[in-house]
Design an enzyme around this catalytic site. Structure first.
Site, PDB file in Angstrom:
ATOM      1  N   GLU A  14     -70.002  34.973  14.434  1.00  0.00           N
ATOM      2  CA  GLU A  14     -70.228  34.979  12.989  1.00  0.00           C
ATOM      3  C   GLU A  14     -68.951  35.432  12.271  1.00  0.00           C
ATOM      4  O   GLU A  14     -68.601  36.614  12.296  1.00  0.00           O
ATOM      5  CB  GLU A  14     -71.398  35.902  12.635  1.00  0.00           C
ATOM      6  N   GLU A  41     -81.876  44.127  19.978  1.00  0.00           N
ATOM      7  CA  GLU A  41     -80.475  43.677  20.058  1.00  0.00           C
ATOM      8  C   GLU A  41     -79.793  44.373  21.220  1.00  0.00           C
ATOM      9  O   GLU A  41     -79.946  45.579  21.405  1.00  0.00           O
ATOM     10  CB  GLU A  41     -79.676  44.030  18.784  1.00  0.00           C
ATOM     11  N   LYS A  64     -68.633  38.501   9.386  1.00  0.00           N
ATOM     12  CA  LYS A  64     -69.019  39.891   9.613  1.00  0.00           C
ATOM     13  C   LYS A  64     -67.806  40.797   9.440  1.00  0.00           C
ATOM     14  O   LYS A  64     -66.725  40.503   9.966  1.00  0.00           O
ATOM     15  CB  LYS A  64     -69.626  40.057  11.008  1.00  0.00           C
ATOM     16  N   GLU A  97     -66.714  42.471  16.049  1.00  0.00           N
ATOM     17  CA  GLU A  97     -67.906  42.208  15.240  1.00  0.00           C
ATOM     18  C   GLU A  97     -68.136  40.720  15.013  1.00  0.00           C
ATOM     19  O   GLU A  97     -69.265  40.285  14.796  1.00  0.00           O
ATOM     20  CB  GLU A  97     -67.795  42.925  13.888  1.00  0.00           C
TER      21      GLU A  97
END
Length: 497
Positions: free
Chosen positions: A317, A263, A320, A326
């Site tokens: 997303e 990542e 999250k 985030e």
């Protein structure tokens, strides 16, 4: 019999060494912690549309595995932390999981890595003691079905696994993790599995802007940071952090373990105090990252070393927790439009579509190949359209209405338009990694009729055919270092046969 054995051995050796000749790769993480994402089928289609060949998911979701079947995309799948206890206690749990969740979809779905647990040292629950036993059971399950050499088993770490990362040559693992790391590193070395780590220069800059410059974090630094112990020059933080791990491994005498960055990335939006979380910075970081990786430059401590790196993440997303950043690491919005322009080839900023200019006009448009695109990029996009894209390409075969002119631009234009019209004539359906462009002038000519949205008129049968321009021509553009590696491989095989 002896010569036959030598032939089998030589063939196996050739296949193994050919993999070593592969250069550095860029993949993408496909997280799904959201309630507004497209279906896995559409996500897989988006991945192929942008010529992304490597994808990491965080579980073994059946719908995702099915969606990536027969796409050629290499998949890294995960065993969540919540399953570590069961996998570590009983071999039968790992065997059953492999039988039910993996084998029905393999090898149509190209699974190449299994991550057993994720960043366990960061978890408030004490999972670390369960990781290596669970990894061993997964490996044993793979051995039982003959896949232990084809699917690598590892686990991922945060950079917090280090107690010291600067200067890179002083990199050292946190001694509090020693009982976990020693058997883990022995497992990785014994099975030629990579040390997987999630690295985020963004956090280093956000949390310590007085010690880390933004340019250094974004691969934009005009001055070098010098390691006083080695004299090595560092122009970006990612290289320094990777080398810190190399030195930490070498300090424990694990010199053969390779590093894989599972990542990295940069958020495009953040909370008011996260001023560096912008689309421009995200585009800069990921564009420079891709260029850096595909140039096979390695790092200062490991020049030319192959690096496999995964960008986080495919989509924003919305579920999250934490600060706004985030929820904004995605390259794409859930509607599959681009958050910012990004070229996965590393050649420049791709002409991809952002949320602000999704097609909404009723004017009839067609999609054709850009005359400015390279032959290689067009050929790759054409092969995808006529293969996984399910476009009927019979009309561009010899003796068919759209075969002439016999060139890649013309053939790609026909294939691009078919895909575009069949998929709603949306902007993203004409992207093709930046090689497709929309026009409002009908490109049809003679008996070669370009279809329009909603039209059932075609000039070919329903049999999908590959393009007439052979993709073998792309071999002319293979970098010289690949030929050198292949030549060395071939000579070694000859010596063994």
């Amino acid at each position: 019999m002896a010569s036959g054995f030598r032939l089998i051995f030589a063939t196996s050796l050739l296949l193994a060494l050919l993999d070593l000749c592969r250069g550095s790769t860029i993949g993408i993480c496909y997280g799904r912690n959201a309630d507004d994402l497209p279906t896995p089928d559409k996500a897989a289609q988006l991945v192929q549309l942008h010529n992304i060949k490597y994808v990491r998911i965080y579980d073994s979701n059946i719908q995702v595995l099915k969606a990536f079947g027969n796409t050629g995309v290499e998949l890294m799948i995960g065993v969540p932390n919540s399953d570590l206890l069961a996998f570590s206690q009983y071999q039968s749990n790992a065997d059953t999981w492999l039988k039910n969740s993996i084998l029905p979809y393999y090898p149509a779905t190209k699974i190449t890595h299994i991550t057993v647990g994720a960043e366990v040292t960061e978890s408030p629950s004490n999972f670390s003691a369960q990781v290596v036993p669970a990894m061993r059971n997964v490996l044993t399950a793979l051995k039982k079905v003959g896949l232990s050499k084809k699917i690598k088993v590892s686990t991922t770490h945060s950079l917090g696994v280090l107690s010291r990362s600067f200067p890179p040559s002083a990199g050292a693992f946190n001694s509090s993790h020693a009982s976990f790391l020693k058997p883990l590193l022995e497992f990785l070395a014994e099975n030629q599995s990579p040390f997987m780590v999630d690295i985020y220069p963004y956090y280093a800059y956000r949390d310590s802007p007085s010690n880390v410059t933004l340019d250094y974090a974004l691969f934009e630094s005009s001055s070098d940071v010098i390691d006083p112990n080695t004299g090595l020059l560092y122009t970006n933080m990612l290289d320094a952090q990777i080398d810190a791990i190399y030195y930490a491994l070498m300090a424990l005498n694990f010199k053969t373990i390779k590093i894989m960055v599972t990542e990295t990335g940069w958020p495009s939006k953040g909370s008011p105090k996260e001023t560096a979380a912008t689309p421009d910075n995200a585009q800069t970081y990921n564009t420079n990252l891709i260029r850096h990786v595909i140039n096979d430059t390695g790092t200062p401590a490991k020049p030319g070393e192959r690096l496999d790196i995964y960008i986080f993440s495919l989509f924003n997303e919305n579920r999250k927790p934490g600060l706004d950043s985030e929820r904004n690491w995605g390259l794409f919005y859930p509607d599959q439009t681009s958050v910012y322009n990004l070229d996965f080839t590393g050649k420049g900023s791709a002409d991809v579509i952002t949320q602000a200019n999704v097609t909404s006009s009723n004017v009839t448009t067609w999609c054709i190949a850009s005359s400015k695109a390279s032959e290689l990029d067009l050929q790759n996009a054409l092969d995808w359209a006529c293969g996984p894209g399910n476009v009927d390409c019979t009309a561009i075969q010899p003796s068919q209405p759209c075969f002439e002119p016999d060139n890649t631009v013309a053939h790609a234009s026909f294939a691009f338009n078919n895909y575009y019209q069949q998929n709603g004539a949306t902007d993203v359906a004409c992207s093709f990694g930046g090689t497709g462009i929309k026009v409002d002038k009908n490109p049809s000519y003679d008996n070669c009729i370009y279809m329009t949205a909603g039209s059932n008129k075609t000039v070919a049968s329903n049999t999908t055919a590959i393009s007439s321009t052979s993709s073998f021509a792309t071999m002319n553009r293979v970098p010289t270092w690949v030929f050198s590696c292949l030549l060395g491989t071939f000579m070694l095989v000859l010596s063994k046969s």
